[in-house]
Structures are given as C-alpha cells and as structure tokens.
Design an enzyme around this catalytic site. Structure first.
Site, PDB file in Angstrom:
ATOM      1  N   GLU A 234      29.360 -40.950 -12.710  1.00 11.45           N
ATOM      2  CA  GLU A 234      30.196 -40.131 -13.591  1.00 11.45           C
ATOM      3  C   GLU A 234      29.871 -40.353 -15.073  1.00 11.45           C
ATOM      4  O   GLU A 234      29.657 -39.393 -15.817  1.00 11.45           O
ATOM      5  CB  GLU A 234      31.670 -40.411 -13.296  1.00 11.45           C
ATOM      6  CG  GLU A 234      32.622 -39.483 -14.009  1.00 11.45           C
ATOM      7  CD  GLU A 234      32.462 -38.044 -13.551  1.00 11.45           C
ATOM      8  OE1 GLU A 234      32.653 -37.787 -12.360  1.00 11.45           O
ATOM      9  OE2 GLU A 234      32.121 -37.186 -14.380  1.00 11.45           O
TER      10      GLU A 234
ATOM     11  N   ASP B 219      28.535 -37.494 -17.719  1.00  8.59           N
ATOM     12  CA  ASP B 219      29.394 -37.083 -18.835  1.00  8.59           C
ATOM     13  C   ASP B 219      28.725 -37.357 -20.182  1.00  8.59           C
ATOM     14  O   ASP B 219      28.696 -36.497 -21.066  1.00  8.59           O
ATOM     15  CB  ASP B 219      30.718 -37.872 -18.812  1.00  8.59           C
ATOM     16  CG  ASP B 219      31.545 -37.610 -17.565  1.00  8.59           C
ATOM     17  OD1 ASP B 219      31.258 -36.629 -16.864  1.00  8.59           O
ATOM     18  OD2 ASP B 219      32.478 -38.391 -17.301  1.00  8.59           O
TER      19      ASP B 219
ATOM     20  N   SER C  68      32.915 -32.282 -12.293  1.00  2.33           N
ATOM     21  CA  SER C  68      32.673 -33.450 -13.145  1.00  2.33           C
ATOM     22  C   SER C  68      31.737 -33.126 -14.295  1.00  2.33           C
ATOM     23  O   SER C  68      31.844 -33.717 -15.358  1.00  2.33           O
ATOM     24  CB  SER C  68      32.017 -34.557 -12.321  1.00  2.33           C
ATOM     25  OG  SER C  68      32.973 -35.359 -11.730  1.00  2.33           O
TER      26      SER C  68
END
Ligand SMILES: *[C@@H]1O[C@H](CO)[C@@H](O)[C@H](O)[C@H]1NC(C)=O
Ligand SMILES: *[C@@H]1O[C@H](CO)[C@@H](O)[C@H](O)[C@H]1NC(C)=O
Ligand SMILES: *[C@@H]1O[C@H](CO)[C@@H](O)[C@H](O)[C@H]1NC(C)=O
Ligand SMILES: *[C@@H]1O[C@H](CO)[C@@H](O)[C@H](O)[C@H]1NC(C)=O
Length: 629
Positions: free
Chosen positions: A286, A290, A544
């Site tokens: 993640e 990001d 995500s």
C-alpha cells in the site's frame, strides 16, 4: 455475598430482556473466560458533543459553491469550542460516577479535549456500573481484549450524554484485519504469502498501452493532469499508512529514476503518530503504491506528508489514533494498564488526506454503528477546517472487502460471497469523505499520451475472484452502494435518485438501503498500475490506487486556488455534485461491481454506485473551482 450475586443475576436478566437475541461473539474473536473481578481497568466514556446536529449545515455553509461563506473555513480552536461537550454533559456523567457509583473524585479524569472521561475501576465495579458481564477474548494472533460483547446499559439520564464506553462491545477487526486493511493489498497480492506480478521487461511494458500498463504518463493523459506546482511552499497534502504498512526509499528511487527524475532521493515528510515507523518490517504494497503515485504526479515542487500511524494497546481502531493526532478526539492519558493515546491534536493537518484502507464494514449494528457515527463526526469537524478527506471505496464489489463478505439475515457477516445483503465499508460510507472507485482502460483501447480527448473508458468486469497469475486480465471490483449507517445527504439526492429511478436493478428491499448515503463519489484508474516494490517493478492497483490519484488532483486544485489568493477547497462533495462541476468528469458508463451472488450495480450515465460521477478532467475541474470565491 448472596445479595451481590442476586443483584448481578438480576441485572443480567434485565439486560437479556432488552436484547432481542443473545449476541454472537464478534467474528474472529473467541471468548475465553470471565474477567477477574478484582482487576482495575481504565473505563472511558466518550462524551456526546455539542452541535453535532448542526455539523452538516455548518459544513455546507463553507462548502456549497452557492454559499456566501464558501471557503471560509473554521480554525481548529473554533471547531473545538463549538463541539466541546456541554458542562451539563460533563456534570451529569461526573455526578453519576461520583454520587451514584461512589467513585472517588480523584479517580475521575477528563481528557484535555474535554470529550473523554476516564475512571479507574475494578471489573466488578464496571460490571455493576454498566450492568454488563466482562470476559477476556482472544484472536488467532494472540491478541487479548476485555469486553462485554453482549452489551451494556446506562441509566437514561446518562445515556444521552455518552456516545461510547470503552472497553465494551467494540472489538475492532480480529487478527490481521485489526490493523492491516489496505483495500487492494490482499486482493492484488501484496499481503504476505500472496502472489504479486513482477514485470520482467520494463522496456516492453513501456511500449504497451495504458490498457496493459498504467504509467504516470497514462494518468496525466487520462485526467488532463499535466501539473507543475506553483504554491508548493504554502500547499500541503498527506497520505495515511497504518501500522505494519511500510516503504523502502530504494523502491521510490527505482520508480522515480524511470518515471520522475526530479524526485530521486526524495521521501515523504514523516508525521509519526503513536510511534508509527514507516521503515519497520511490514507490507510494502500500500505505501509503495500511494507514495509513488502521489509524489510522481505532484513532483518535487510539492512535499508529501506521510501520516504513519502506530499502534497502542488503547485504540480500538487505528483510525482513533489518527483522529486523536489530528483533532484531539479519543486521546487519553497513559495510566497503569493502558498506554493511552497521547498524540493529542498537535500533529500538522494537511489540506488533503488520502486514506486507502477500510476500517470497518458499514454495518447497522449496535456494537459498530455508534463508533462509525463518532468517527464520521470527527472527520466532518476536521473538514470544517478546510481538510479534504479522500478514501478508497474498497475492492469487494457490493460485498465487503476482498474476503467478499455479505450480510446474512441473522445479522452476521459471512465471507466468500454468500447470498446476502450488500455491505459497504467505512470510512468510504461517511458522507464527509470523498470516496473513490476504480476504473480501467478498456482492453485494446489506446490512450494518446499527448492529448486526452476522445477516450473510451470501461470498467473491467470480474468474472471470478481468483487472481490468476498466468492469465491476466486482473481486475478491480470497485466497492460501491448505499450506507446502512449514514443517511443520504441533500447534495447527492438528485444524482442518486436519477440512478435509482432509471438504472438500478430491481433488487428486493432488503438487499440494499435505498435511503443511505451513496458512494463512491468519483473514480480514477485502479488497474494495472506500474509501481516499484521490493526492488522490482510490479503491477498493482485497486481503489487503493484510485484514492491517491484523486487526492493528487485535489491537491493540484488547491495549488491553483492558493496561487489565486483563495482557500483550499476543503469538503468538496457538495461542489462535486453541483451544476458548476457538470462536464468536468469523464462519465463512466460501462462495467459493474458484482458480489453477494448478484451482478451488483451497473455503471450508467451520470452518477452510479460503481464509478460515482466519473473520473476527473483536471483542467476543467480546476477552472470550475477557481470560479468559486
Ligand atoms: C519540502 O521540504 C523540505 C524539507 O523540509 C524543504 O526544504 C523544502 O523547502 C520543501 N519544499 C517546498 C516546496 O516547500
Ligand atoms: C486504581 O485504583 C487502585 C486502588 O486505589 C490503585 O491501586 C491503582 O493504582 C489505581 N490505578 C490508576 C491507574 O490510577
Ligand atoms: C496524438 O495526438 C496528437 C495531437 O492531436 C496527434 O498529432 C498525434 O498524431 C496523435 N498520435 C496518435 C498516436 O494518435
Ligand atoms: C438505512 O439507512 C438509514 C440511514 O439513512 C438508517 O437509519 C436505516 O436504519 C438503514 N436501514 C437499514 C436496513 O440498515
């Protein structure tokens, strides 16, 4: 002795009398034994705040483009004062603890925010106070927790002044879900043990189209988003990562060397909460996704802040620690037996905060709903100061999470796509969040990197839920639908009613909540994004990815508004659905989000529960937001 037992027994009968059926122990937790009656615990009462019923209209006053006060955000101190629990609330709860329960005055403490009262009591005293039975529970990972899953009772005159009591019925997610819930990570193979998709030959991928490998150039073309910051020294933007999700600076450099040379050697500015450490051992999926997307899209002229949230034994949910650090809610002193939550409203607050985690199923359940309501209120209060919260809508289709959980008639969640009602997720279900769904470029469709007109968008429809390594296409199932906890706000009423009247499948009324807050609000690409992770390039994505992409667009709009001497946009949902933003979205009309043994919802012209209003056209959106005062 006998009398005491009788009284306890009586209380239990009363409790069972008001509870319809015995409540199951929350999924993933096992009840071990009655808690030791002589052990002291910190018992905390989250007090009801003032003016919560006015929060939405106060927010609209600064967020509705038509409002004369648009953009006139509140200071943090103003918010604190307006929502501080009243002295009546504080006095009522303190008086009850003092006089009715006989707790010594020096054992009753109010936190610095004035919204949490903590007492030091034995389990036996807590049980008498709350008419509850305390047990010790455990999960598979060896976590232990005291609580009373069957519920508790407060006297009527006290109940209206208390939002939550800890520890009682809220257990958080057991096992790995308790702290690690990146929406795409399990699905797309970042979790430990799951496969990921390495790219063997990056050069050949660079030649292929945006349908097979989404690079920063693809995103710029898709969203008309060729951005160079001009207000970087004044503008702020942040991303949240929870405990156990970490990144490697060498991965950022690997990515930036290929796609964003001006960012080589740069890392996000760390805002560590409760000791959060982004370089500990953990999952890379993640944060790599990001941070690379946001720093890649924004460039070196804009710093990115990383809210790395650690873990205390005290927080029931990791979001409590985040919110405590931002506005002081939930904070508490450390006492014997509890670490407290001590990062208490003193962390920097960025203009945009991107969250790609799901924290809870959006269940209308007495053990969950009060906590979701309170967290959403805190998010709304922070939005009043001009923060935009952007969150992924989730990857489970109309089911909850990658485990495809649906709601059975007995009120329990079952994994594996059973026939059941649709379940959304929090925080996307909170109306003060801008929830982002995922799209993909249609297989075979090309994206002209130098111009973005005439594109054809499609959502890839998942035929199965298995990630097949050898045989992509991979897929995203953007989660979307209707909240069971939050009513539909006026600002989306027209857009959503249009969908319900003209395009919604005719499901039985028990399948989804037609009056709930509808989401996602918007969408952005979710598959297959090229990122560097663990020393190699891989394909990654899900909602995500969509959330940080959209958050970057909002940050860039803020950059332009700040340059024009205007405020950041803050809570943007009322503006997104307003006529002023019409035509600033690429409408996504193909695709669906199956789950719970249905076809889910189909995408449609205008707003739909798969792609929201559509994907952004940055230049047009920026122009519209620059028109607002
Ligand atoms: C970004 O952060 C660094 C380190 O704090 C600082 O030197 C630099 O000026 C910042 N950049 C901008 C655009 O504010
Ligand atoms: C709670 O009260 C007991 C009994 O007075 C005392 O021994 C204990 O230290 C107290 N704990 C805290 C955290 O104040
Ligand atoms: C991309 O668009 C530009 C400008 O419209 C055009 O000149 C060019 O031929 C296009 N390239 C492709 C591959 O379509
Ligand atoms: C539907 O949502 C509303 C909030 O708008 C809530 O009060 C109601 O209980 C929900 N219904 C169900 C069945 O969850």
């Amino acid at each position: 002795m006998t009398l005491t037992h009788l009284l306890v027994g009586f209380a239990t009968v009363v409790l069972t009398g008001v509870t319809a059926a015995p409540r199951p122990v929350p999924a993933g937790w096992t009840r071990h034994h009655r808690a030791d009656p002589d052990v002291f615990i910190p018992l905390k009462f989250t007090l009801a705040q003032s003016n919560v019923d006015r929060l939405e209209s106060l927010l609209l006053d600064v967020s509705d483009p038509q409002s004369p006060n648009y953009g006139k955000h509140w200071t943090h101190v103003q918010v604190k004062e307006a929502f501080r629990p009243s002295s009546e609330t504080v006095d009522t709860v303190r008086g009850w603890l003092l006089h009715d329960a006989g707790i010594p005055v020096d054992q009753i403490k109010l936190n610095v925010n004035g919204d949490m009262m903590q007492v030091n009591v034995t389990i036996a005293e807590a049980e008498a106070l709350l008419k509850a039975e305390y047990y010790v529970y455990g999960d598979d990972d060896g976590a232990a927790r005291v609580g009373c899953h069957e519920g508790y009772t407060l006297p009527d005159h006290v109940a209206k002044h208390v939002d939550l009591v800890w520890p009682t019925t809220h257990f958080g997610r057991a096992g790995q879900f308790a702290r690690r819930s990146g929406t795409s990570s399990a699905y797309f193979g970042h979790e430990a043990g799951a496969p990921k998709i390495p790219i063997k030959n990056l050069a050949s991928f660079a030649e292929s189209g945006c349908d097979t490998a989404v690079t920063l150039d693809c995103l710029r073309a898709l969203y008309n988003f060729d951005f160079t910051p001009v207000s970087g020294s004044k503008n702020t933007v942040g991303v949240v990562e929870f405990e156990g999700n970490v990144y490697m600076p060498s991965d950022l450099d690997l990515f930036f060397e290929t796609y964003r040379p001006d960012q080589v050697g740069h890392t996000p500015t760390l805002i560590s909460i409760e000791g959060g450490n982004p370089f500990a051992a953990g999952n890379l999926g993640e944060p790599s996704l990001d941070i690379e997307l946001m720093m890649g899209l924004l460039g070196s002229g804009q710093n990115l802040s990383l809210y790395q949230v650690g873990e205390t034994s005290e927080a029931q949910e990791p979001a409590d620690e985040l919110l405590a650090a931002l506005d002081g809610a939930y904070c508490s002193d450390p006492v014997v037996g509890s670490e407290g939550i001590t990062d208490c409203g003193d962390k920097p607050r960025t203009n945009v905060i991107s969250i790609s985690y799901h924290l809870s199923p959006d269940l209308n359940d007495p053990t969950i709903s009060p906590e979701l309501q309170r967290m959403c209120t805190e998010i709304g209060k922070l939005s009043l100061t001009g923060i935009t919260f952007v969150a992924s809508s989730g990857d489970g289709g109309v089911a909850y999470s990658q485990a495809a959980e649906c709601l059975l008639p007995d009120g329990t969640l079952e994994a594996g796509n059973p026939a059941g009602s649709f379940v959304g997720q929090f925080p996307a279900s909170c109306p003060f969040i801008t929830a982002v769904g995922a799209t993909s470029v249609a297989p075979g469709a090309s994206v002209n990197i130098s111009t973005s007109t005439g594109l054809f968008f499609i959502l890839i429809i998942a035929k199965c839920r298995q990630v097949k390594l050898k045989n992509p296409p991979l897929f995203s199932l953007p989660e979307g639908g209707f909240s069971n906890n939050f009513a539909r706000p006026d600002w989306q009423q027209g857009a959503v009613q249009n969908y319900l009247d003209n395009f919604a499948p005719k499901y039985a009324s028990s399948i989804f909540n037609r009056s709930g807050r509808a989401y996602p609000d918007v969408a952005a690409n979710g598959w297959p994004l090229v990122i560097a992770q663990g020393g190699e390039f891989t394909l990654s994505g899900g909602t995500s990815a969509s959330a940080p992409i959209f958050a970057s667009v909002v940050a860039a709009i803020n950059d332009a508004r700040i340059a024009a001497g205007k405020s950041p946009v803050g809570f943007i949902n009322p503006a997104l659905y307003s006529p002023a933003l019409l035509g600033t979205f690429n409408d996504v009309t193909v695709g669906s989000n199956p789950g719970c043994q249905t076809q889910g919802f189909p995408a449609a012209p205008g707003w739909d529960p798969v792609s929201g209003l559509g994907t952004p056209n940055f230049e047009e959106m920026k122009a519209a937001f620059l028109e607002f005062q």
